[in-house]
Write an enzyme that holds these catalytic residues in place. Structure first.
Site, PDB file in Angstrom:
ATOM      1  N   LYS A  66       0.874  -1.168   0.000  1.00 29.17           N
ATOM      2  CA  LYS A  66       0.000   0.000   0.000  1.00 29.17           C
ATOM      3  C   LYS A  66       0.909   1.213   0.000  1.00 29.17           C
ATOM      4  O   LYS A  66       1.657   1.446   0.951  1.00 29.17           O
ATOM      5  CB  LYS A  66      -0.907  -0.002   1.231  1.00 29.17           C
TER       6      LYS A  66
ATOM      7  N   GLY B 233      -7.611   9.696   9.452  1.00 31.94           N
ATOM      8  CA  GLY B 233      -7.835   9.798  10.892  1.00 31.94           C
ATOM      9  C   GLY B 233      -8.889  10.813  11.286  1.00 31.94           C
ATOM     10  O   GLY B 233      -9.210  10.951  12.464  1.00 31.94           O
TER      11      GLY B 233
ATOM     12  N   ASN C 224      -8.864   2.221  10.195  1.00 34.97           N
ATOM     13  CA  ASN C 224      -7.977   1.918  11.318  1.00 34.97           C
ATOM     14  C   ASN C 224      -8.476   2.634  12.568  1.00 34.97           C
ATOM     15  O   ASN C 224      -9.085   2.038  13.443  1.00 34.97           O
ATOM     16  CB  ASN C 224      -6.527   2.297  10.991  1.00 34.97           C
TER      17      ASN C 224
END
Lengths: 264, 332
Positions: free
Chosen positions: A103, A164, A213
């Site tokens: 990735k 995030g 994540n």
């Protein structure tokens, strides 16, 4: 639900999970199992300290736990700011983890983690020539997407919002255009998903998979949140395959308007 | 060898870090004669405990740990003041930059036993930070200590009470002549403990001639949370990175930058502070990042204290004591 094929590899789950910032590796393992995740991503840039001077990674550390998960491991180049760093990290990842999947992240701005699209294309060209199967983390820019495909990438990983941030889709029409422009290319939403509702949203739009994540790792209960996301992604995909109705600006009754016709 | 009994079984403890010393004192207080074997010549070589933050902060540690850390950590709030009188019971502060405000909200949702403070209350607690932060969390029940002084003090206490402490003795469990062996070696035990992994931690110590705090401050950040613990006389410990790797080589530029940037963000005057130490240690951890006690006959292994050597060693030592007493009961 139709199966997803990435670089010739059929994957069962459309939820890809990052492995950072869980309370513990045991919690990560439970989340992976509960959500039936098939691919996890791991960051190598900082965790391989010592390798450059020839120190091997401890065989009984985190890496062994990751391998024990029994899922596909997709190493990433998070934290790399230049083409050279990203290429070196990819090579190291191939050596440590024995996979040619990578990735690819080339960070342009440290504050927003905005990708450096020029570096991204350049690094993708190098890595494809070296035999890597590149999963590029990119923006919704169509020109960049075109260049990545021309470089030999067989799939794209556009962001929905900054990494995030958990904002959900920040530019809906750009994502929709991207989906329409690359109808046959697997498109995996890579960043910005905060809640299961965001995941349903992008899956209903026809994106092929979602990588998460923070939204899972930093939830109060990561295991249950992973499960919630797995359900959302399945619902969104099934809805997409079932071809959802169009929305209209005014009410349209589902039942016939019998007896209300105007005579004469 | 004498048949072990509850009162008379002698105990050899390998490892003179926080886990070893707290276990030794706990067993000594239960009536067992104890002998601690430390492989290094002095405590300063004992990297993990020597480099620790020394925060007795069960509620703050909940942020990045399983929930069990709160209940198990609370025992330390009683144990440390009873055994080390310079344990500072002044609470801890949690702050963030304005930009990372959501981190405060997330931290608060995750934890408990705190007061939400605004600028003026913060300044009243830590005058050095006046005007720098608009809000923060105060955990009044938490404590901190200086690990280096605490280790020396525990060693003194152990010897005062008749315990033995031998430095420069690298022994393996089978070399121990005592009836019962407790392995508290931390990461050094990893060749014999396949479940254990090493997690690299890097720390820095600085000396400031301008600033002083009364309690630890945690500066939140989505990727690199940092804590700053005052050691008195202008000395501060800044820690700690957490890298999934057991390489114990020097601190990296990136890690030093991350720690120092946070320090200066806490207060610009730290820019003039002197860097007096940069160091790396390897934390021993089990997959759930919580300590555990394994028993193999007369050998007990207490390990996996991860980043909680001072916080969880009293709980862990109590587990050891209970298992040892049960074992002696079986043998008697």
């Amino acid at each position: 639900m139709a199966a997803l094929t990435l670089y010739g590899q059929e994957v069962r789950s459309r939820l890809l999970l990052g492995t950072a910032r869980y309370p513990s590796p045991a919690c990560l393992q439970e989340a992976v199992e509960k959500a039936h995740v098939d691919i996890v991503t791991v960051s190598l840039r900082r965790e391989t300290i010592g390798m450059q001077r020839g120190e091997g990674l401890s065989g009984q550390g985190f890496w062994r736990l990751i391998k024990q998960l029994g899922v596909h491991v997709l190493p990433n180049t998070a934290g790399c700011h230049s083409v050279r760093e990203a290429v070196t990290t990819a090579q190291m990842a191939r050596e440590i983890l024995g996979t040619d999947w990578i990735k690819l992240e080339v960070i342009g701005d440290d504050q927003t983690l905005h990708p450096d699209i020029f570096g991204l294309v350049e690094a993708a060209e190098i890595l494809v020539k070296e035999g890597f199967k590149v999963f590029p983390y990119t923006t919704t820019d169509l020109g960049v997407a075109e260049r990545l495909l021309r470089a030999g990438c067989q799939l794209l990983m556009p962001w929905a919002a900054p990494i995030g941030s958990g904002q959900g889709i920040s530019h809906r029409s750009a994502l929709r255009t991207m989906r329409q422009s690359f109808a046959d290319i697997p498109l995996i939403i890579d960043a910005g998903i905060g809640r299961p509702s965001h995941a349903v949203d992008v899956m209903e739009m026809g994106f092929d998979a979602v990588l998460l994540n923070t939204a899972v790792a930093q939830a109060g209960d990561p295991v249950r949140m992973a499960h919630a996301f797995a359900q959302a992604i399945e619902a969104g995909r099934t809805a997409y395959e079932a071809d959802p109705m169009e929305s209209f600006s005014s009410a349209i009754s589902a039942s016939p308007l019998m007896g209300r016709g105007k005579l004469g | 060898m004498l048949k072990p009994s509850k009162r008379h079984a002698s105990i050899g403890i390998i490892g003179g870090g926080a886990a070893g010393l707290v276990t030794a004192l706990t067993l000594q207080e239960a009536g067992f004669p104890v002998h601690v074997y430390e492989r290094h010549k002095d405590f300063s070589q004992n990297r993990c405990s020597w480099l620790a933050g020394g925060m007795i902060a069960p509620w703050c540690e909940r942020d990045a740990s399983e929930r069990a850390v709160i209940e198990r950590g609370k025992e330390a709030l009683q144990w440390w003041p009873e055994h080390y009188k310079e344990t500072r019971c002044r609470g801890s502060l949690v702050l963030s930059s304005q930009h990372d405000r959501h981190e405060i909200v997330r931290f608060a949702r995750r934890s408990e036993a705190f007061d939400y403070l605004e600028g003026e209350d913060l300044a009243a607690l830590e005058p050095a930070l006046e005007g720098r932060f608009q809000e923060g969390l105060f955990f009044p029940q938490e404590a901190h200590l200086d690990p280096r002084k605490a280790l020396l003090s525990l060693a003194w206490l152990l010897e005062q009470q008749g315990g033995l402490l031998s430095f420069g003795q690298e022994v393996s469990p089978r070399d121990i002549a005592e009836d019962i062996v407790i392995d508290c070696r931390g990461w050094a035990a990893h060749p014999e403990m396949p479940r254990l992994r090493g997690v690299r931690g890097e720390m820095i110590r600085v000396r400031s001639y301008e600033l002083n705090f009364s309690r630890p401050v945690r500066l939140l950040h989505p990727r690199f949370p940092v804590y700053i613990v005052p050691r008195g006389e202008g000395i501060f410990m800044v820690g700690a990175t957490s890298i999934e790797n057991a390489y114990d080589g020097p601190v990296s530029v990136q890690s030093a930058y991350t720690l120092l940037e946070a320090l200066q963000r806490l207060h610009p005057a730290f820019g003039e502070a002197e860097i007096i130490e940069l160091n790396t240690g390897i934390r021993p951890a089990f997959p759930d990042n919580l300590p555990d006690v394994e028993q193999h006959g007369r050998l007990f292994r207490a390990n996996g204290l991860y980043r909680h050597g001072f916080l969880l060693s009293p709980w862990c030592a109590r587990q050891v004591k209970e298992q040892v007493m049960a074992y002696c009961g079986e043998m008697a």
